[in-house]
Motif scaffolding. Structure first.
Motif, PDB file in Angstrom:
ATOM      1  N   LEU A  76       0.829  -1.205   0.000  1.00 57.60           N
ATOM      2  CA  LEU A  76       0.000   0.000   0.000  1.00 57.60           C
ATOM      3  C   LEU A  76       0.865   1.257   0.000  1.00 57.60           C
ATOM      4  N   LEU A  77       1.956   1.219   0.753  1.00 48.46           N
ATOM      5  CA  LEU A  77       2.880   2.349   0.794  1.00 48.46           C
ATOM      6  C   LEU A  77       3.538   2.552  -0.577  1.00 48.46           C
ATOM      7  N   PHE A  81       3.528   5.985  -2.932  1.00 45.81           N
ATOM      8  CA  PHE A  81       4.667   6.623  -3.599  1.00 45.81           C
ATOM      9  C   PHE A  81       4.444   6.704  -5.110  1.00 45.81           C
ATOM     10  N   TYR A  82       3.804   5.690  -5.665  1.00 48.73           N
ATOM     11  CA  TYR A  82       3.470   5.735  -7.095  1.00 48.73           C
ATOM     12  C   TYR A  82       2.572   6.938  -7.379  1.00 48.73           C
ATOM     13  N   LEU A  83       1.541   7.110  -6.549  1.00 49.56           N
ATOM     14  CA  LEU A  83       0.616   8.230  -6.747  1.00 49.56           C
ATOM     15  C   LEU A  83       1.297   9.585  -6.569  1.00 49.56           C
ATOM     16  N   MET A  84       2.362   9.607  -5.765  1.00 50.95           N
ATOM     17  CA  MET A  84       3.106  10.850  -5.561  1.00 50.95           C
ATOM     18  C   MET A  84       4.156  11.069  -6.650  1.00 50.95           C
ATOM     19  N   GLY A  85       4.278  10.088  -7.553  1.00 50.89           N
ATOM     20  CA  GLY A  85       5.208  10.229  -8.665  1.00 50.89           C
ATOM     21  C   GLY A  85       6.613   9.737  -8.385  1.00 50.89           C
ATOM     22  N   ASP A  86       6.824   9.108  -7.244  1.00 51.84           N
ATOM     23  CA  ASP A  86       8.151   8.573  -6.891  1.00 51.84           C
ATOM     24  C   ASP A  86       8.187   7.097  -7.276  1.00 51.84           C
ATOM     25  N   LEU A  87       8.427   6.862  -8.555  1.00 51.26           N
ATOM     26  CA  LEU A  87       8.353   5.500  -9.084  1.00 51.26           C
ATOM     27  C   LEU A  87       9.461   4.596  -8.565  1.00 51.26           C
ATOM     28  N   THR A  89      10.956   4.646  -5.557  1.00 50.69           N
ATOM     29  CA  THR A  89      10.617   4.200  -4.205  1.00 50.69           C
ATOM     30  C   THR A  89       9.440   3.243  -4.244  1.00 50.69           C
ATOM     31  N   SER A  90       8.479   3.529  -5.098  1.00 47.03           N
ATOM     32  CA  SER A  90       7.326   2.646  -5.248  1.00 47.03           C
ATOM     33  C   SER A  90       7.772   1.237  -5.628  1.00 47.03           C
ATOM     34  N   GLU A  91       8.625   1.147  -6.645  1.00 46.20           N
ATOM     35  CA  GLU A  91       9.098  -0.161  -7.105  1.00 46.20           C
ATOM     36  C   GLU A  91       9.879  -0.887  -6.008  1.00 46.20           C
ATOM     37  N   LYS A  92      10.700  -0.156  -5.296  1.00 46.80           N
ATOM     38  CA  LYS A  92      11.485  -0.749  -4.207  1.00 46.80           C
ATOM     39  C   LYS A  92      10.571  -1.340  -3.127  1.00 46.80           C
ATOM     40  N   LEU A  93       9.556  -0.582  -2.733  1.00 44.52           N
ATOM     41  CA  LEU A  93       8.630  -1.064  -1.699  1.00 44.52           C
ATOM     42  C   LEU A  93       7.799  -2.242  -2.185  1.00 44.52           C
TER      43      LEU A  93
END
Length: 137
Positions: A76-77, A81-87, A89-93
């Protein structure tokens, strides 16, 4: 759906659980997950990040980072990050979540399929009309 009504009920539930169990009890996790998911759905990723980070800290302290709840929170986190545009970090999580889930569940488990879909590793599911939150296939 009635997102405002859902938010009100989830906030009330969280307050009741905090009063009964304390502010860092494992019983808060499902409510924090649902609240984070709701904030993501309503395009409030920063608010989602805040509640999900809180939940992750509780999980880390109480059950460890290899627990399925930790993986769900990471997923979910990652979506926040995906929605905030930080791809990145999103992929890492999301990858971290997938690693945990693959150690707990079979490869065809809905949580694993959803996380793979979120990572874009399962485009066939998306083409069939399946969404990561509610796998229909």
């Amino acid at each position: 759906g009635d997102y405002d009504g859902a938010k009100t009920k989830l906030m009330q539930s969280l307050q009741m659980k905090e009063k009964r169990y304390g502010e860092d009890h494992i019983n808060l996790i499902p409510t924090l997950m649902n609240l984070g998911d709701l904030f993501n759905l309503t395009k409030q990723p920063q608010r989602a990040k805040d509640v999900l980070t809180r939940g992750l800290k509780i999980c880390e302290k109480k059950v460890g980072m290899k627990h399925p709840d930790s993986a769900k929170l990471l997923r979910l986190l990652g979506n926040s990050f995906y929605l905030m545009g930080d791809l990145a970090t999103s992929e890492k999580l999301l990858n971290k979540s997938l690693d945990i889930l693959e150690g707990v569940y079979e490869n065809d488990h809905p949580y694993i399929l959803a996380t793979r879909a979120d990572l874009g590793a399962a485009p066939d599911l998306l083409e069939q009309g399946c969404f990561s939150e509610y796998l229909c296939c």
